[in-house]
Design an enzyme around this catalytic site. Structure first.
Site, PDB file in Angstrom:
ATOM      1  N   ARG A  83       0.852  -1.184   0.000  1.00 13.60           N
ATOM      2  CA  ARG A  83       0.000   0.000   0.000  1.00 13.60           C
ATOM      3  C   ARG A  83       0.893   1.241   0.000  1.00 13.60           C
ATOM      4  O   ARG A  83       1.965   1.248   0.629  1.00 13.60           O
ATOM      5  CB  ARG A  83      -0.891   0.028   1.250  1.00 13.60           C
ATOM      6  CG  ARG A  83      -1.835   1.223   1.272  1.00 13.60           C
ATOM      7  CD  ARG A  83      -2.517   1.420   2.614  1.00 13.60           C
ATOM      8  NE  ARG A  83      -3.366   2.610   2.591  1.00 13.60           N
ATOM      9  CZ  ARG A  83      -3.911   3.173   3.666  1.00 13.60           C
ATOM     10  NH1 ARG A  83      -3.696   2.654   4.865  1.00 13.60           N
ATOM     11  NH2 ARG A  83      -4.669   4.258   3.550  1.00 13.60           N
ATOM     12  N   HIS A  84       0.472   2.274  -0.694  1.00 13.70           N
ATOM     13  CA  HIS A  84       1.253   3.510  -0.720  1.00 13.70           C
ATOM     14  C   HIS A  84       1.561   4.007   0.693  1.00 13.70           C
ATOM     15  O   HIS A  84       0.844   3.721   1.655  1.00 13.70           O
ATOM     16  CB  HIS A  84       0.506   4.591  -1.496  1.00 13.70           C
ATOM     17  CG  HIS A  84      -0.840   4.911  -0.905  1.00 13.70           C
ATOM     18  ND1 HIS A  84      -1.019   5.720   0.192  1.00 13.70           N
ATOM     19  CD2 HIS A  84      -2.084   4.511  -1.265  1.00 13.70           C
ATOM     20  CE1 HIS A  84      -2.288   5.814   0.491  1.00 13.70           C
ATOM     21  NE2 HIS A  84      -2.970   5.093  -0.378  1.00 13.70           N
ATOM     22  N   GLY A  85       2.593   4.795   0.813  1.00 14.06           N
ATOM     23  CA  GLY A  85       2.962   5.359   2.104  1.00 14.06           C
ATOM     24  C   GLY A  85       2.016   6.466   2.540  1.00 14.06           C
ATOM     25  O   GLY A  85       1.059   6.818   1.848  1.00 14.06           O
TER      26      GLY A  85
END
Length: 492
Positions: A83-85
């Site tokens: 998942r994106h940061g």
């Protein structure tokens, strides 16, 4: 001898009694005493494990890197879904959070007047000062619509550094398109996460020389929900009335939370749901952006209230993106198929890394059968489900990542090919693997054969909502324009 006894007038007695009757309920009903800024467990207080999907990766990641090693075995393949940061809010959310400045001003006024404050549980002086000093950062504007933050970049880069340190033979010092495959969705936050990951593996700016295909939209691999009408219909339903989430907001537990938060801030009229949730949201973003700094709006909540708000969000995401709807068991057919094929393949490709969103992580774990409670999450289950498996705070904070690693174990007489799954740098234990989370590759193939042996175009979405494969690309763009309006992907 002088008579020193004091005689009260009847009218004065009545006033005193009435005063006691007025003040006593405040002391009894509100509130739990808790001084946030003075909490000695700084910086990682217990409530930081209850921040749901906005949780900072730093608060829950594993730190025992020995789990990546299996004695007598060598890692051969790595597949990971990330998942994106940590990101900035959407423009709509920015406007909502900025309105907390009005609430701040009202709290300051009420505390200065000191006429409506509870006897117990009022803001400690240090907590009040945090709120006084808080203001919305005017540099955070729509220009940075859901962009990756510095903290988000660092989280993803550090994950890559961990992989590089624990798998030195698998991840060499230089990039080769024959050995590494990277993909991301068409969003700045996922593209930035890919670049941060590449930097962690190969150094600053390394991604500039990578061979990577541009994002494909729609994509059965990373955007399956954009192609499933049944998924969209469920999102619309869950955003409406009479859902488990809305029912929970009507319970005595949640209503008391609203009342107590209001009284703690000195507000006579109970704050509405939106304002309370904005307080929680600002607290969470603050902690994700600056994990080591105290957050002003976290000070408005007690440790027990964080658990209530966490359950509220878990209910929502359980129903939208996990076991709460059958379609979520199938959505990740293509990513499960991709994962298994990489693990069993004999190509030169060593590392596959995809960068996507919270709904991808949830749906993939759901398809794997992970974190499934025997009792479904429901609006009346807060107290009985305290030890539930499904906790977004632990499962899917910012930068959450699923990793599947194939190991070659030449001395194992039963089966030399093993797989171990990880989530957020911790072993992901599945019922059909051994007690140490080590699975036979043959068992992995068996468990997920429904996906690998089937046609994901037919499996991923129920018949009533599946788009005909022959018409899929024709309708895709029109469908995405509609679904984005109702799914509100910025939420993820």
């Amino acid at each position: 001898m002088m008579n020193t006894s004091i005689h009260f007038k009847p009218s004065l007695i009545i006033i005193v009694v009435i005063g006691c009757l007025v003040l006593t309920p405040l002391a009894q009903e509100c509130c739990e005493d808790y001084c946030y800024e003075q909490d000695s467990t700084t910086p990682f207080r217990p409530q930081y494990r209850n921040l749901g999907q906005r949780n900072s990766y730093d608060f829950i990641k594993g730190s025992n890197y020995q789990i990546f090693n299996i004695e007598g075995c060598e890692a051969e393949k790595l597949w990971t879904l990330v998942r994106h940061g940590t990101r900035y809010p959407s423009p709509e959310s920015m406007l909502e959070l900025e309105t907390l400045e009005d609430l701040r001003d009202e709290v300051i006024r009420l505390y200065n007047e000191n006429t409506s404050l509870p006897e117990n549980g009022r803001l400690c002086n240090n907590d009040l000062q945090l709120i006084k000093d808080w203001s919305w950062d005017k540099n955070i504007t729509a220009r940075y619509d859901e962009f990756l933050t510095v903290s988000g970049w660092n989280e993803i880069r550090d994950i890559a550094l961990v992989y590089k340190s624990v798998f030195p033979a698998l991840i060499e010092n230089s990039y080769s398109p024959a050995k590494f495959l990277f993909r991301h969705t068409d969003y700045q936050r996922t593209e930035g996460s890919f670049k941060a990951f590449a930097e962690g593996l190969f150094g600053e700016g390394a991604y500039n020389s990578f061979t990577i295909d541009p994002p494909v939209t729609p994509s059965m691999l990373l955007n399956p929900m954009d192609l499933c009408q049944t998924y969209t219909d469920n999102i619309i339903r869950q955003n409406g009335p009479d859902t488990e989430m809305t029912k929970f907001r009507e319970t005595e537990i949640f209503q008391k939370l609203r009342s107590d938060v209001s009284k703690k801030l000195g507000i006579a009229e109970t704050l509405d749901d939106k304002t309370v949730l904005n307080i929680y949201e600002m607290c969470r973003f603050d902690k994700a952006w600056f994990p080591l700094k105290p957050s002003a709006w976290c000070a408005a909540l007690t440790q027990s209230q964080f658990k209530i708000l966490e359950y509220h969000e878990d209910l929502e995401l359980y129903m939208k993106t996990s076991y709460g709807h059958d379609v979520n068991l199938k959505l990740s057919c293509t990513s499960i198929d991709d994962m298994v094929n990489h693990l069993r393949g004999n190509s030169t490709l060593n590392v596959v890394a995809y960068f996507a969103h919270i709904d991808n992580i949830h749906a993939h774990l759901t398809a794997m059968g992970a974190f499934r409670d025997t009792t479904p999450l429901r609006s009346d289950g807060f107290e009985t489900m305290a030890n539930r498996k499904w906790k977004t705070s632990e499962i899917c904070p910012f930068s959450s990542n699923i990793a599947a690693v194939k190991y070659h174990c030449p001395n194992d007489v039963e089966e030399t090919e093993k797989v171990r799954f990880f989530l957020n740098q911790k072993v992901l234990n599945l019922d059909w693997c051994d007690g140490n989370g080590i699975c036979k590759l043959s068992e992995v193939l068996k468990q997920y054969s429904v996906f690998t042996n089937g046609d994901c175009d037919q499996i991923f979405c129920s018949k009533s909502g599946r788009l005909n494969s022959g018409l899929m690309l024709v309708y895709a763009w029109l469908f995405i324009m509609f679904s984005n309006m109702v799914i509100n992907r910025f939420y993820f």
